[in-house]
Structure formats: C-alpha cells, structure tokens
Design a protein around this motif. Structure first.
Motif, PDB file in Angstrom:
ATOM      1  N   ALA A 111      -9.193 -88.803  78.166  1.00 35.53           N
ATOM      2  CA  ALA A 111      -8.087 -89.758  77.894  1.00 35.53           C
ATOM      3  C   ALA A 111      -6.711 -89.107  78.057  1.00 35.53           C
ATOM      4  CB  ALA A 111      -8.237 -90.320  76.488  1.00 35.53           C
ATOM      5  N   CYS A 137     -12.216 -99.518  69.959  1.00 32.29           N
ATOM      6  CA  CYS A 137     -13.640 -99.681  70.246  1.00 32.29           C
ATOM      7  C   CYS A 137     -13.775-100.202  71.677  1.00 32.29           C
ATOM      8  CB  CYS A 137     -14.197-100.691  69.240  1.00 32.29           C
ATOM      9  SG  CYS A 137     -15.941-100.968  69.444  1.00 32.29           S
ATOM     10  N   LYS A 190      -3.931 -90.732  80.062  1.00 38.35           N
ATOM     11  CA  LYS A 190      -3.205 -91.922  79.565  1.00 38.35           C
ATOM     12  C   LYS A 190      -1.883 -91.528  78.910  1.00 38.35           C
ATOM     13  CE  LYS A 190      -7.270 -94.748  78.599  1.00 38.35           C
ATOM     14  NZ  LYS A 190      -8.065 -95.384  77.541  1.00 38.35           N
ATOM     15  N   MET A 232     -16.639 -96.330  76.989  1.00 38.61           N
ATOM     16  CA  MET A 232     -15.987 -95.033  77.216  1.00 38.61           C
ATOM     17  C   MET A 232     -16.404 -94.414  78.544  1.00 38.61           C
ATOM     18  SD  MET A 232     -15.777 -93.650  73.378  1.00 38.61           S
ATOM     19  CE  MET A 232     -17.224 -94.522  72.965  1.00 38.61           C
ATOM     20  N   ARG A 239     -12.302 -94.694  71.653  1.00 35.90           N
ATOM     21  CA  ARG A 239     -11.293 -94.775  72.730  1.00 35.90           C
ATOM     22  C   ARG A 239      -9.909 -94.486  72.179  1.00 35.90           C
ATOM     23  NH1 ARG A 239     -12.119 -97.952  77.379  1.00 35.90           N
ATOM     24  NH2 ARG A 239      -9.976 -98.692  77.226  1.00 35.90           N
ATOM     25  N   ASN A 296     -16.342 -89.261  72.314  1.00 37.46           N
ATOM     26  CA  ASN A 296     -17.570 -90.041  72.356  1.00 37.46           C
ATOM     27  C   ASN A 296     -17.857 -90.602  70.956  1.00 37.46           C
ATOM     28  OD1 ASN A 296     -20.607 -89.556  71.511  1.00 37.46           O
ATOM     29  ND2 ASN A 296     -20.580 -90.336  73.607  1.00 37.46           N
ATOM     30  N   SER A 297     -18.381 -91.829  70.893  1.00 39.69           N
ATOM     31  CA  SER A 297     -18.523 -92.481  69.579  1.00 39.69           C
ATOM     32  C   SER A 297     -19.516 -91.761  68.673  1.00 39.69           C
ATOM     33  CB  SER A 297     -18.898 -93.951  69.743  1.00 39.69           C
ATOM     34  OG  SER A 297     -20.042 -94.050  70.540  1.00 39.69           O
ATOM     35  N   ALA A 320      -9.831 -89.198  69.974  1.00 42.44           N
ATOM     36  CA  ALA A 320     -10.452 -89.845  71.138  1.00 42.44           C
ATOM     37  C   ALA A 320     -11.636 -88.990  71.543  1.00 42.44           C
ATOM     38  CB  ALA A 320      -9.465 -89.964  72.298  1.00 42.44           C
ATOM     39  N   GLU A 328     -20.726 -97.427  74.515  1.00 40.55           N
ATOM     40  CA  GLU A 328     -19.745 -98.318  73.902  1.00 40.55           C
ATOM     41  C   GLU A 328     -19.656 -98.023  72.417  1.00 40.55           C
ATOM     42  OE1 GLU A 328     -20.350-102.218  75.368  1.00 40.55           O
ATOM     43  OE2 GLU A 328     -18.587-102.987  74.318  1.00 40.55           O
ATOM     44  N   PRO A 344      -9.303 -94.856  66.315  1.00 38.78           N
ATOM     45  CA  PRO A 344      -9.519 -95.092  67.747  1.00 38.78           C
ATOM     46  C   PRO A 344      -9.916 -96.543  67.996  1.00 38.78           C
ATOM     47  CG  PRO A 344     -11.328 -93.813  66.823  1.00 38.78           C
ATOM     48  CD  PRO A 344     -10.327 -94.000  65.719  1.00 38.78           C
TER      49      PRO A 344
END
Ligand code: PMT
Length: 408
Positions: free
Chosen positions: A19, A155, A22, A158, A167, A127-128, A125, A163, A153
């Motif tokens: 990320a 949802c 961004k 990713m 994020r 991985n979930s 940010a 999911e 973060p």
C-alpha cells in the motif's frame, strides 16, 4: 484556521507494504495544502516505492538511513521527531507496529517516533490474518495506551487476494484525523448535534416536494466540529455528500423523521446547530402508487410540518446552546432577529439566498451572525471556513465546563 495544514511540519513514515504507493498521492495533496512534508522510509519500504517519488512530490529529501555521513543528516533521528508537528505512519506494517508498541528504535522511523513529542497517527495495513492475530491486536492496544491514534484499516479485497480488514484507510478519512491533530481541541467534551440538507416530502413513490439544499453547510459544520474535538452526530436529509470522518451520521428523509431523530439526540447534546432546510409543509396525502398524470389533482393540499427548532427552543436545557440558520432574501437582520427571539436561540446565522455564491448549493458563504449581544457580518469565504468562524463564536458562548448541559 483557514488551512490547518499550511506551514505545518508533517513527518510521514512509510513502511514495507504494497500500500506504500498510495501514500504518494497523500504526500502530493499535503504539499498542495502547503504542509512541509518530510518522508522517512524503512529499508523494506524502499523495495515497494522509490524514495525519489516521495522526494519529488514533497519537495524535500527523503530519509532512509539511520546513520549518514552527511553533516546535515547526523542527527536526523532526533531533529525530525523534535521539529515535527505531527508524525503519520502509513502504511504501518505488523512489524513496525510491534516495534513501536515495545519502544524499539532500530531504524530511523522508530527512533524518530521515540524522539518526538508530537502526536502520532498510525494507519495499519496488512493481510487480514496478520491484522487479526492476537499479537498484532495486543500491540495496537499498546499503541493506543501510549497515546497514539490508530486509524482502523478498511475492509475489502487485498493484494494477496484475500478479503477482510487490513486495507489502508482512504485518504479523506486519514486527512481528517491529521487535521484534528493539528487543530485546537476547544470542543473536546462537547456532544454536538448538527442538521444538514433538505427534507423530502413524498407525494407518491415517484414525486416529492423538496428544496435546493445540498447539505454542504451542515456537513462543513460537522467536519469542523470533529476536527476541534467534538463528539458529533449529523442528522441529514438526502444529500450526495459523504459522511465526514469521525462523525455519526443519521439519515432521514422527511421533516417528521428529522423531528424524531433531532429531538431524540438533542437531549444528550450541549450544542445543537440546525443548518438543515426543513420543508415547512408536506402533501396532505401520500399516494401508495404512482399517480397517473391524467389523475393528478392540479391543486395540492398541504399540511404543516412541525417546526423542529421552535420545539428545541421550548425544551432547551440549562447550559445547552441552540444555534439556528435562516435563509432569507431580504431584511436579513430584521428577519434573523425575529427568529432568534421567537425560537429561543443563542445564535443565528442568516444566509442571503438572493445571491448565487452564498446559501444553497454554493461552495462559499457569507452569513450575518446575530446573538443577544448584536450582529456581526462574517467574511465571504468557503463553507468550511464559515463553519470554523461559527464554532469560534459558539466556543466563546459555551458555559464553563462545570455548568455544561446535563448530558443524558
Ligand atoms: O445545504 P446548502 O446547499 O449548503 O445550503 C445551506 C443553507 C442555505 C440550507 C443553510 O445555510 C441555511 O440557511 N439553512 C437554513 C434554511 C432554512 O430552512 O431556513 P428557515 O429560515 O426556513 O428556517 C430557520 C431555522 O428553523 C433553520 O435553522 C431551520 O433548520 C429551522 N426549521 C425550519 C422549519 C422547520 N419546520 N423546522 C426547523 O427546524
């Protein structure tokens, strides 16, 4: 407080997450806002995005090394933190979060954070699964205990094709938290209710009566109040605007729905500002099915909607501040003063709606503020700045904290 970012020294710590790219857009936006942005990258962040990108966008050198032979860099780990007005870590990996939670200082970013006394904002940010791991959860709790602001973060899908939560949050949200950290917290402890937008009074499933209000003025008041530390509820009629970060949005359609929502929330609030343009009348009858044009009665029978502000004025608690708006096209001072007294208000902002650049839909406004102590014309400016100036006045009217409205 026209631009909270101008001239502010913002250190952005970028760590090794996909990320990271961004944040380039964030740096660019802050530079446009005239903030003085210094980017610090961890070594792994440089694998995802080149320091040169941030250097070009911020107009400043990017620091990546803890130890540098260059004379001006030898104390970077102290000077960056010491001079910062705010430190933002985005994206923050599980690894950097763990280091910060435990006071590690093994790279320039973590050392800078230990050396700063400015506010620290962290945007996790990852991985979930990593985000929901008990170790990460615990470390985030520790960060909050240390006084850091952690922005949850978002949802969604990713980069790893999983999911869930993890994020990087949207810039609009992070920017509001940054603005809050840079603003005076003079509404801290205040529970604030703002209304915005028009109401829609249905005639049948396809048609309604409404007005030109876009919600911009009310949303600006809510945004500004959040930045200044207020706990804000925004009761809004239909609007295309997104809810400002940190604000509790209650959506309504009709004046009667707004009446119910406002009276329910106002009981707990120390300040109520009514910028909504509430329809004074509604069609007497709402048809269940769309009325065919050949059957439409060309005379519309209307009935009165409740006057929400009038009712709030009757129920006003000791210490509660009630602020109204008035949309007028002539005799501004006279009409505003009448509403101030009739509705038992502490303050009223009178809008000249005969001019395109003020009032309905415009990005800008100019209002006449009337209170018991007289009238003051605010400058022609953006709606956000108008909101700030109205809050300045409200703050000056707030009773000492001991006498705050009984909340509850
Ligand atoms: O939303 P925007 O496009 O940004 O436009 C902003 C605005 C012009 C709508 C806003 O700045 C404004 O002036 N809002 C008040 C509009 C209005 O309805 O004025 P009024 O004079 O009709 O009402 C006076 C006050 O009584 C207002 O605070 C209104 O919210 C309140 N009221 C009115 C009628 C009613 N039935 N219940 C109410 O509470």
């Amino acid at each position: 407080m026209q631009n909270v970012f101008a001239g502010k020294k913002i250190v952005i710590g970028v760590t090794g997450s996909i990320a990271a790219f961004k944040v380039a857009g964030w740096v660019s936006d802050l530079a446009k806002e005239e903030a003085l942005v210094s980017v610090v990258m961890t070594p792994s962040a440089t694998k995802f995005i080149a320091p040169l990108t941030f250097a070009a966008l911020s107009g400043n050198d990017v620091s990546t090394e803890m130890f540098s032979a260059a004379k001006e860099d030898t104390m970077a780990h102290i000077s960056l933190g010491r001079e910062a007005d705010i430190v933002l870590i985005a994206p923050a990996t599980a690894n950097t979060i763990a280091k910060l939670a435990n006071g590690f200082a093994d790279d320039l970013l973590t050392t800078t954070v230990l050396a700063t006394r400015a506010g620290v904002l962290v945007c996790p940010a990852m991985n979930s699964r990593m985000y929901s791991h008990p170790a990460t959860r615990q470390n985030i709790v520790k960060l909050k205990e240390l006084g850091y602001t952690v922005i949850d973060p978002a949802c969604g899908m990713m980069a790893c094709k999983e999911e869930g939560d993890g994020r990087l949050p949207e810039w609009e949200e992070v920017k509001e938290y940054l603005a809050k950290s840079l603003s005076p917290q003079d509404l801290q402890g205040q529970r604030i209710l703002v209304t915005a937008g028009p109401t829609r009074e249905p005639l049948d499933p396809a048609r309604f009566l409404s007005n030109r209000s876009s919600g911009k003025m009310g949303y600006a008041l809510a945004r500004s109040a959040f930045r200044r530390g207020g706990a804000v509820t925004l009761v809004s009629g239909p609007s295309t605007l997104s809810c400002p970060a940190g604000v509790n949005l209650v959506k309504v359609q009709t004046a009667v729905e707004m009446y119910d929502a406002v009276l329910d929330h106002a009981r707990h609030c120390s300040v109520v500002i009514k910028a909504a343009a509430v329809a004074d009348y509604r069609p007497e009858k709402m048809y269940e099915h769309k009325v065919k044009k050949e059957h439409i009665d060309t005379r519309l029978i209307l009935e009165r909607n409740p006057d929400i502000l009038l009712e709030l004025g009757k129920r006003k608690k000791a210490g509660q501040l009630l602020v109204g708006f008035a949309a007028e096209s002539k005799n501004l001072r006279q009409e505003g003063t009448k509403k101030l007294h009739n509705k038992n208000l502490d303050l009223i902002a009178v809008n000249d709606i005969s001019v395109d650049r003020t009032g309905f839909e415009a990005e800008t406004n100019q209002v006449l503020l009337i209170s018991a102590s007289g009238a003051e014309s605010l400058p022609y400016t953006s709606k956000l700045h108008t909101a700030d100036l109205i809050w300045d006045r409200v703050v000056s009217l707030l009773p000492a904290s001991a006498e705050k409205a009984e909340q509850g």
